[in-house]
Scaffold this motif. Sequence first.
Motif, short mmCIF file in Angstrom:
data_model
loop_
_atom_site.label_atom_id
_atom_site.label_comp_id
_atom_site.label_asym_id
_atom_site.label_seq_id
_atom_site.Cartn_x
_atom_site.Cartn_y
_atom_site.Cartn_z
N ILE A 132 49.93 26.41 31.56
CA ILE A 132 49.96 27.66 32.32
C ILE A 132 50.94 27.55 33.48
O ILE A 132 51.45 26.46 33.79
CB ILE A 132 48.56 28.01 32.88
CG1 ILE A 132 48.02 26.86 33.73
CG2 ILE A 132 47.59 28.32 31.75
CD1 ILE A 132 46.74 27.16 34.43
N ASP A 133 51.16 28.66 34.15
CA ASP A 133 52.04 28.72 35.32
C ASP A 133 51.23 28.47 36.58
O ASP A 133 50.12 28.98 36.71
CB ASP A 133 52.69 30.10 35.37
CG ASP A 133 53.78 30.24 36.41
OD1 ASP A 133 53.89 29.37 37.30
OD2 ASP A 133 54.55 31.22 36.32
N SER A 134 51.77 27.72 37.52
CA SER A 134 51.07 27.46 38.79
C SER A 134 50.92 28.74 39.61
O SER A 134 50.11 28.79 40.53
CB SER A 134 51.81 26.40 39.60
OG SER A 134 53.10 26.87 39.96
N GLN A 135 51.68 29.78 39.25
CA GLN A 135 51.60 31.08 39.92
C GLN A 135 50.53 31.99 39.32
O GLN A 135 50.42 33.15 39.67
CB GLN A 135 52.95 31.79 39.87
CG GLN A 135 54.06 31.07 40.60
CD GLN A 135 53.87 31.15 42.10
OE1 GLN A 135 53.64 32.22 42.64
NE2 GLN A 135 53.96 30.02 42.77
N MET A 136 49.73 31.44 38.39
CA MET A 136 48.68 32.24 37.75
C MET A 136 47.54 32.48 38.72
O MET A 136 47.11 31.56 39.43
CB MET A 136 48.17 31.52 36.50
CG MET A 136 47.07 32.27 35.77
SD MET A 136 46.51 31.43 34.27
CE MET A 136 47.65 32.12 33.09
N ALA A 137 47.06 33.72 38.76
CA ALA A 137 45.91 34.06 39.60
C ALA A 137 44.62 33.61 38.93
O ALA A 137 44.55 33.49 37.70
CB ALA A 137 45.87 35.58 39.84
N ILE A 138 43.60 33.37 39.72
CA ILE A 138 42.31 32.93 39.21
C ILE A 138 41.75 33.94 38.20
O ILE A 138 41.23 33.56 37.17
CB ILE A 138 41.30 32.70 40.37
CG1 ILE A 138 41.79 31.59 41.29
CG2 ILE A 138 39.90 32.41 39.84
CD1 ILE A 138 42.03 30.25 40.62
N GLU A 139 41.89 35.23 38.49
CA GLU A 139 41.38 36.25 37.56
C GLU A 139 42.07 36.15 36.20
O GLU A 139 41.44 36.38 35.16
CB GLU A 139 41.52 37.65 38.15
CG GLU A 139 42.94 38.11 38.37
CD GLU A 139 43.02 39.45 39.08
OE1 GLU A 139 41.98 40.13 39.22
OE2 GLU A 139 44.13 39.82 39.50
N ASP A 140 43.35 35.79 36.18
CA ASP A 140 44.07 35.64 34.92
C ASP A 140 43.63 34.39 34.17
O ASP A 140 43.52 34.39 32.94
CB ASP A 140 45.58 35.63 35.16
CG ASP A 140 46.08 36.94 35.74
OD1 ASP A 140 45.49 38.00 35.42
OD2 ASP A 140 47.04 36.91 36.52
N LEU A 141 43.38 33.30 34.92
CA LEU A 141 42.87 32.08 34.30
C LEU A 141 41.50 32.35 33.68
O LEU A 141 41.22 31.91 32.56
CB LEU A 141 42.78 30.94 35.32
CG LEU A 141 42.17 29.64 34.81
CD1 LEU A 141 42.96 29.09 33.63
CD2 LEU A 141 42.09 28.62 35.94
N LYS A 142 40.66 33.09 34.38
CA LYS A 142 39.33 33.41 33.84
C LYS A 142 39.44 34.25 32.57
O LYS A 142 38.66 34.06 31.63
CB LYS A 142 38.48 34.12 34.89
CG LYS A 142 37.96 33.17 35.96
CD LYS A 142 37.04 33.89 36.92
CE LYS A 142 36.38 32.93 37.89
NZ LYS A 142 35.35 33.60 38.70
N ALA A 143 40.39 35.17 32.52
CA ALA A 143 40.60 35.99 31.32
C ALA A 143 41.05 35.10 30.16
O ALA A 143 40.57 35.26 29.02
CB ALA A 143 41.62 37.08 31.59
N LEU A 144 41.94 34.15 30.43
CA LEU A 144 42.38 33.22 29.41
C LEU A 144 41.22 32.35 28.92
O LEU A 144 41.04 32.13 27.72
CB LEU A 144 43.50 32.33 29.97
CG LEU A 144 44.02 31.23 29.05
CD1 LEU A 144 44.61 31.81 27.77
CD2 LEU A 144 45.06 30.38 29.78
N LEU A 145 40.40 31.89 29.86
CA LEU A 145 39.25 31.06 29.49
C LEU A 145 38.21 31.85 28.70
O LEU A 145 37.48 31.27 27.89
CB LEU A 145 38.63 30.44 30.73
CG LEU A 145 39.45 29.31 31.34
CD1 LEU A 145 38.90 28.91 32.69
CD2 LEU A 145 39.51 28.12 30.39
N GLU A 146 38.16 33.16 28.90
CA GLU A 146 37.25 33.98 28.09
C GLU A 146 37.64 33.91 26.62
O GLU A 146 36.78 33.78 25.74
CB GLU A 146 37.23 35.43 28.56
CG GLU A 146 36.31 36.30 27.74
CD GLU A 146 36.29 37.76 28.19
OE1 GLU A 146 35.34 38.47 27.80
OE2 GLU A 146 37.21 38.19 28.91
N THR A 147 38.94 33.95 26.35
CA THR A 147 39.40 33.88 24.95
C THR A 147 39.13 32.50 24.36
O THR A 147 38.85 32.37 23.17
CB THR A 147 40.89 34.21 24.81
OG1 THR A 147 41.66 33.25 25.52
CG2 THR A 147 41.20 35.60 25.33
#
Length: 119
Positions: A17-32
């Motif tokens: 992932i990108d270090s510029q990723m927001a926590i909400e985006d990481l959580k969305a990715l982790l949902e998948t």
Amino acid sequence: MRIVVTTETDDLYNLEIDSQMAIEDLKALLETESGLEPRQQELIHNGRNLDQAKKLLEEYGVAQDDLILLRRKTTRGFAEAEAGEGAGAGEAMSRYAYIVLPIRVNAQSFTTFFAGPFI
């Protein structure tokens, strides 16, 4: 950057992932990856809860090859809020102290045991 996300049930997710990723985006990715909805996720890095959705990973100090713990939130009011029940339950709960213990049911799931109230 590469990070490893682990769970209390020993699942591992290796993510690029990108270090510029927001926590909400990481959580969305982790949902998948995990099937766990973002609002049920608790992310912990170096003992610190990553709880601000708009904050970037690098702002939390997450770096290459770091480990993040993904936990299912286990709060008493969560199930009631999900069902739309228990209006005012949070108000009543704030007057007492409870102990919340996650208990492993099997390799896939946890249940919660509540002890209390303690005044």
